[in-house]
Design a protein around this motif. Structure first.
Motif, PDB file in Angstrom:
ATOM      1  N   ARG A 212      49.261  46.285  55.352  1.00 54.67           N
ATOM      2  CA  ARG A 212      48.436  46.441  54.919  1.00 54.67           C
ATOM      3  C   ARG A 212      48.523  46.375  52.892  1.00 54.67           C
ATOM      4  O   ARG A 212      47.576  46.564  52.303  1.00 54.67           O
ATOM      5  CB  ARG A 212      48.050  48.002  55.430  1.00 54.67           C
ATOM      6  CG  ARG A 212      46.869  49.251  54.708  1.00 54.67           C
ATOM      7  CD  ARG A 212      45.655  48.217  54.804  1.00 54.67           C
ATOM      8  NE  ARG A 212      45.115  48.939  53.518  1.00 54.67           N
ATOM      9  CZ  ARG A 212      43.789  48.087  52.705  1.00 54.67           C
ATOM     10  NH1 ARG A 212      43.416  46.882  53.357  1.00 54.67           N
ATOM     11  NH2 ARG A 212      42.801  49.114  51.988  1.00 54.67           N
ATOM     12  N   GLU A 213      49.476  46.467  52.749  1.00 56.25           N
ATOM     13  CA  GLU A 213      50.356  47.187  51.215  1.00 56.25           C
ATOM     14  C   GLU A 213      49.793  45.734  50.995  1.00 56.25           C
ATOM     15  O   GLU A 213      49.229  45.711  49.432  1.00 56.25           O
ATOM     16  CB  GLU A 213      51.974  47.550  51.910  1.00 56.25           C
ATOM     17  CG  GLU A 213      51.568  48.674  51.927  1.00 56.25           C
ATOM     18  CD  GLU A 213      53.000  49.612  52.135  1.00 56.25           C
ATOM     19  OE1 GLU A 213      54.154  48.983  51.225  1.00 56.25           O
ATOM     20  OE2 GLU A 213      53.337  50.877  52.587  1.00 56.25           O
ATOM     21  N   LEU A 214      50.688  44.802  51.094  1.00 55.62           N
ATOM     22  CA  LEU A 214      50.321  43.385  50.575  1.00 55.62           C
ATOM     23  C   LEU A 214      48.633  42.999  50.753  1.00 55.62           C
ATOM     24  O   LEU A 214      48.209  42.165  49.651  1.00 55.62           O
ATOM     25  CB  LEU A 214      51.615  42.547  51.659  1.00 55.62           C
ATOM     26  CG  LEU A 214      53.113  42.841  50.895  1.00 55.62           C
ATOM     27  CD1 LEU A 214      53.386  41.764  52.175  1.00 55.62           C
ATOM     28  CD2 LEU A 214      53.063  42.170  49.822  1.00 55.62           C
ATOM     29  N   ASP A 215      47.801  42.980  51.575  1.00 55.28           N
ATOM     30  CA  ASP A 215      46.434  42.716  51.671  1.00 55.28           C
ATOM     31  C   ASP A 215      46.115  43.873  50.309  1.00 55.28           C
ATOM     32  O   ASP A 215      45.314  43.206  49.775  1.00 55.28           O
ATOM     33  CB  ASP A 215      45.632  43.788  52.627  1.00 55.28           C
ATOM     34  CG  ASP A 215      45.686  42.505  54.237  1.00 55.28           C
ATOM     35  OD1 ASP A 215      46.657  40.992  53.942  1.00 55.28           O
ATOM     36  OD2 ASP A 215      45.233  42.590  55.720  1.00 55.28           O
ATOM     37  N   ALA A 216      46.302  44.920  50.173  1.00 60.78           N
ATOM     38  CA  ALA A 216      45.947  45.888  49.104  1.00 60.78           C
ATOM     39  C   ALA A 216      46.568  45.316  47.557  1.00 60.78           C
ATOM     40  O   ALA A 216      46.125  44.725  46.481  1.00 60.78           O
ATOM     41  CB  ALA A 216      46.356  47.200  49.100  1.00 60.78           C
ATOM     42  N   ALA A 217      47.623  44.749  47.454  1.00 63.45           N
ATOM     43  CA  ALA A 217      48.137  43.939  46.561  1.00 63.45           C
ATOM     44  C   ALA A 217      47.443  43.085  45.867  1.00 63.45           C
ATOM     45  O   ALA A 217      47.213  42.459  44.767  1.00 63.45           O
ATOM     46  CB  ALA A 217      49.264  43.397  46.819  1.00 63.45           C
ATOM     47  N   VAL A 218      47.000  42.421  46.957  1.00 62.91           N
ATOM     48  CA  VAL A 218      46.389  40.689  46.797  1.00 62.91           C
ATOM     49  C   VAL A 218      45.080  40.566  46.639  1.00 62.91           C
ATOM     50  O   VAL A 218      44.838  40.456  46.055  1.00 62.91           O
ATOM     51  CB  VAL A 218      46.416  39.768  48.389  1.00 62.91           C
ATOM     52  CG1 VAL A 218      45.327  38.558  48.654  1.00 62.91           C
ATOM     53  CG2 VAL A 218      47.449  39.846  48.846  1.00 62.91           C
ATOM     54  N   LEU A 219      44.655  41.539  47.555  1.00 57.47           N
ATOM     55  CA  LEU A 219      43.052  42.279  46.503  1.00 57.47           C
ATOM     56  C   LEU A 219      43.219  42.692  45.242  1.00 57.47           C
ATOM     57  O   LEU A 219      42.139  42.469  44.471  1.00 57.47           O
ATOM     58  CB  LEU A 219      42.317  43.514  47.087  1.00 57.47           C
ATOM     59  CG  LEU A 219      41.334  44.341  47.148  1.00 57.47           C
ATOM     60  CD1 LEU A 219      39.958  42.621  47.638  1.00 57.47           C
ATOM     61  CD2 LEU A 219      40.793  45.101  48.007  1.00 57.47           C
ATOM     62  N   THR A 220      44.074  43.756  44.873  1.00 61.15           N
ATOM     63  CA  THR A 220      44.234  44.297  43.393  1.00 61.15           C
ATOM     64  C   THR A 220      44.905  42.607  42.616  1.00 61.15           C
ATOM     65  O   THR A 220      43.839  42.962  41.139  1.00 61.15           O
ATOM     66  CB  THR A 220      45.065  44.867  43.478  1.00 61.15           C
ATOM     67  OG1 THR A 220      45.243  45.837  44.208  1.00 61.15           O
ATOM     68  CG2 THR A 220      45.779  45.771  42.031  1.00 61.15           C
ATOM     69  N   CYS A 221      46.001  41.909  42.618  1.00 55.46           N
ATOM     70  CA  CYS A 221      45.625  40.470  42.532  1.00 55.46           C
ATOM     71  C   CYS A 221      44.601  40.026  41.548  1.00 55.46           C
ATOM     72  O   CYS A 221      43.816  39.404  40.662  1.00 55.46           O
ATOM     73  CB  CYS A 221      47.058  40.117  42.301  1.00 55.46           C
ATOM     74  SG  CYS A 221      47.896  38.994  41.494  1.00 55.46           S
ATOM     75  N   ARG A 222      43.395  40.021  43.006  1.00 50.17           N
ATOM     76  CA  ARG A 222      42.238  39.182  42.744  1.00 50.17           C
ATOM     77  C   ARG A 222      40.758  39.193  41.840  1.00 50.17           C
ATOM     78  O   ARG A 222      40.481  39.015  41.037  1.00 50.17           O
ATOM     79  CB  ARG A 222      41.484  38.680  44.002  1.00 50.17           C
ATOM     80  CG  ARG A 222      42.849  37.684  45.063  1.00 50.17           C
ATOM     81  CD  ARG A 222      42.120  37.680  46.094  1.00 50.17           C
ATOM     82  NE  ARG A 222      42.700  36.382  46.828  1.00 50.17           N
ATOM     83  CZ  ARG A 222      42.982  35.498  48.339  1.00 50.17           C
ATOM     84  NH1 ARG A 222      42.375  37.144  48.683  1.00 50.17           N
ATOM     85  NH2 ARG A 222      42.908  34.562  48.667  1.00 50.17           N
ATOM     86  N   ARG A 223      41.265  41.201  41.659  1.00 43.95           N
ATOM     87  CA  ARG A 223      40.586  41.828  41.194  1.00 43.95           C
ATOM     88  C   ARG A 223      40.454  41.682  39.717  1.00 43.95           C
ATOM     89  O   ARG A 223      40.010  41.542  38.566  1.00 43.95           O
ATOM     90  CB  ARG A 223      40.504  42.945  41.826  1.00 43.95           C
ATOM     91  CG  ARG A 223      39.379  43.841  43.061  1.00 43.95           C
ATOM     92  CD  ARG A 223      39.576  44.661  42.936  1.00 43.95           C
ATOM     93  NE  ARG A 223      38.926  45.850  43.977  1.00 43.95           N
ATOM     94  CZ  ARG A 223      39.145  46.590  45.067  1.00 43.95           C
ATOM     95  NH1 ARG A 223      39.649  47.254  44.512  1.00 43.95           N
ATOM     96  NH2 ARG A 223      38.114  46.627  45.959  1.00 43.95           N
ATOM     97  N   ARG A 224      42.031  41.165  39.130  1.00 42.27           N
ATOM     98  CA  ARG A 224      42.488  41.530  38.309  1.00 42.27           C
ATOM     99  C   ARG A 224      41.847  40.228  38.087  1.00 42.27           C
ATOM    100  O   ARG A 224      41.400  40.158  36.182  1.00 42.27           O
ATOM    101  CB  ARG A 224      43.783  41.535  38.318  1.00 42.27           C
ATOM    102  CG  ARG A 224      44.546  41.667  36.265  1.00 42.27           C
ATOM    103  CD  ARG A 224      46.023  41.707  36.474  1.00 42.27           C
ATOM    104  NE  ARG A 224      46.231  41.782  34.986  1.00 42.27           N
ATOM    105  CZ  ARG A 224      46.381  40.244  34.170  1.00 42.27           C
ATOM    106  NH1 ARG A 224      46.454  39.454  34.965  1.00 42.27           N
ATOM    107  NH2 ARG A 224      47.392  39.881  33.345  1.00 42.27           N
ATOM    108  N   GLU A 225      42.612  39.104  38.267  1.00 42.27           N
ATOM    109  CA  GLU A 225      42.289  38.004  37.840  1.00 42.27           C
ATOM    110  C   GLU A 225      40.437  37.529  37.703  1.00 42.27           C
ATOM    111  O   GLU A 225      40.282  36.863  36.754  1.00 42.27           O
ATOM    112  CB  GLU A 225      42.142  36.627  39.448  1.00 42.27           C
ATOM    113  CG  GLU A 225      43.522  36.204  39.335  1.00 42.27           C
ATOM    114  CD  GLU A 225      44.044  35.059  38.508  1.00 42.27           C
ATOM    115  OE1 GLU A 225      43.918  33.945  38.960  1.00 42.27           O
ATOM    116  OE2 GLU A 225      44.608  35.397  37.270  1.00 42.27           O
ATOM    117  N   GLY A 226      39.449  38.730  38.510  1.00 42.86           N
ATOM    118  CA  GLY A 226      38.243  37.991  37.816  1.00 42.86           C
ATOM    119  C   GLY A 226      38.278  38.782  36.882  1.00 42.86           C
ATOM    120  O   GLY A 226      36.909  38.572  35.647  1.00 42.86           O
TER     121      GLY A 226
END
Length: 418
Positions: A212-226
């Motif tokens: 779950r923590e890594l899912d949140a990290a991936v989501l944050t990373c993708r949001r930052r990319e956007g």
């Protein structure tokens, strides 16, 4: 009145010999029953054969096996149930029989033995509401019972679809909600047993924490990319987050199995049933309405004292402790409808939990990112991406910290005036 426990087969190796295989595992014989057809409302029906398993007059429980189909809103599903009927004092032999059943090649979840209630639940209808006049222990069982059924079922769904990140989150949330409700209702119950079940539920949720923590990290990373500027990429960091996430998933599903969860939830069910018996008669006399009001007042007082205990809203450890208390409070007020708190207060509580959750995600994301930095010290481009990611997160955290203190004060004021 006989107590009941039902296990529902979700993956059956040999459907055509299900009853005979169950009887063989339990060392019992089959007394085949008649074919039954029952209607439980519009588009809700069951067609099944219910057989008894015999084992002599000294058997401390009764076993019935049902095979057939269920119809819910034009959707057909298989029915493979093993139901145990027993009296107080027979919990250990029932659990031993369940363990024997789960040792076979089939997979089970705990299920509602009342087919009418089960079909209505499958159709999206809620379980009957808890009356305020109900005894507190009966109310506890009702509030916890349906949550156990849902969690065990969601574990089954996750094992069927291990790549489903939403299910990972949902299972953790539902386990934590159940644990919060257990804590709310534990007053006056045997501390060692309650503590043991709290530990079990915490471990159940923690087993999914890294994913779950890594899912949140991936989501944050993708949001930052956007949201990032052109040329400011986090692709290398994102790929490493995704690789770590897959490693955690592979590790979890290589040594974790549905029936191990089902066995523990079966034991939990047996304990909940035991609380309804004469041994706890005095504890159960208090009405649910009185108990909930008393406990809610005590919890509100504890919430109001948090500002003194954790005064520094810039300290992430303090904020983490506040977040846990806020989340537990919200889970209980969401679930135990007898709390009846004002809607505006509940809305403010959700907003506060959301902000605290984002701050916690940023804190944990930074932990994973720094861990990656330590493992790849010589990769200049990756180090650059990590520092950029951390700076972006830090700015977001500062903006959230600027509002969380005011939100907390507003919530405290509303709680005083409830």
């Amino acid at each position: 009145m006989a107590l009941k426990l039902c296990l529902h087969g979700v993956r059956i190796a040999r459907p055509e010999t299900f009853t005979e295989d169950v009887a063989k595992l339990l060392k019992l014989t089959v007394e085949q029953g008649k074919l039954r057809e029952k209607e439980y409302g519009e588009n809700l029906s069951a067609r099944y054969r219910r057989s008894r398993l015999r084992g002599g007059s000294l058997l401390p429980f009764k076993v019935r096996v049902s095979e057939g189909i269920l119809l819910v809103d034009s959707h057909l599903s298989d029915l493979f149930d093993v139901e145990f009927s027993y009296s107080t004092g027979s919990e250990k032999p029932v659990l031993a029989a369940v363990q024997q059943l789960l040792s076979g090649g089939d997979e089970f979840v705990v299920a509602e033995p009342d087919l009418k209630l089960r079909l209505h639940a499958l159709a999206g209808k809620p379980y009957p509401r808890v009356s305020g006049d109900t005894g507190r222990l009966q109310a506890m069982k009702q509030y916890l019972y349906w949550q156990i059924l849902i969690i065990n079922w969601f574990w089954h769904l996750l094992y069927q679809d291990p790549d489903n990140k939403l299910l990972v989150r949902q299972v953790r949330v539902k386990i934590r909600r159940l644990r919060s409700c257990l804590v709310f209702f534990k007053d006056g119950l045997p501390e060692p047993e309650v503590s043991g079940w709290q530990t079990f539920l915490r471990e159940e949720a923690d087993s999914l924490s890294n994913m779950r923590e890594l899912d949140a990290a991936v989501l944050t990373c993708r949001r930052r990319e956007g949201a990032g500027e052109e040329g400011d990429s986090s692709a290398m960091l994102l790929n490493l987050f995704l690789q770590l996430r897959q490693d955690e998933q592979d590790k979890f599903f290589s040594h974790s199995f549905l029936n191990s969860h089902t066995e523990k939830f079966t034991e939990f069910m047996l304990w909940l049933n035991l609380l309804q018996t004469g041994a706890f008669k005095e504890s159960g006399k208090e009405s649910a309405r009185h108990y909930v009001a008393r406990r809610l007042d005590a919890w509100c007082e504890k919430m109001l004292s948090l500002s003194k205990k954790y005064p520094d809203f810039s300290d992430m450890d303090d904020l983490h402790e506040i977040r846990i208390k806020v989340k537990r409070f919200r889970y209980v007020t969401q679930t135990v409808d007898l709390t009846e708190l004002p809607v505006d207060l509940l809305r403010q509580l959700k907003q506060l939990q959301d902000v605290l959750g984002l701050l916690h995600d940023d804190y944990v994301n930074a932990y994973w990112a720094r861990g990656i930095a330590l493992q790849h010290p010589g990769e200049e481009e990756l180090q650059k991406q990590i520092q950029s990611f951390l700076s972006w997160q830090s700015a977001r955290s500062e903006s959230l910290l600027a509002v969380v203190s005011e939100m907390w004060e507003n919530f405290m004021q509303m709680l005083k005036e409830k």
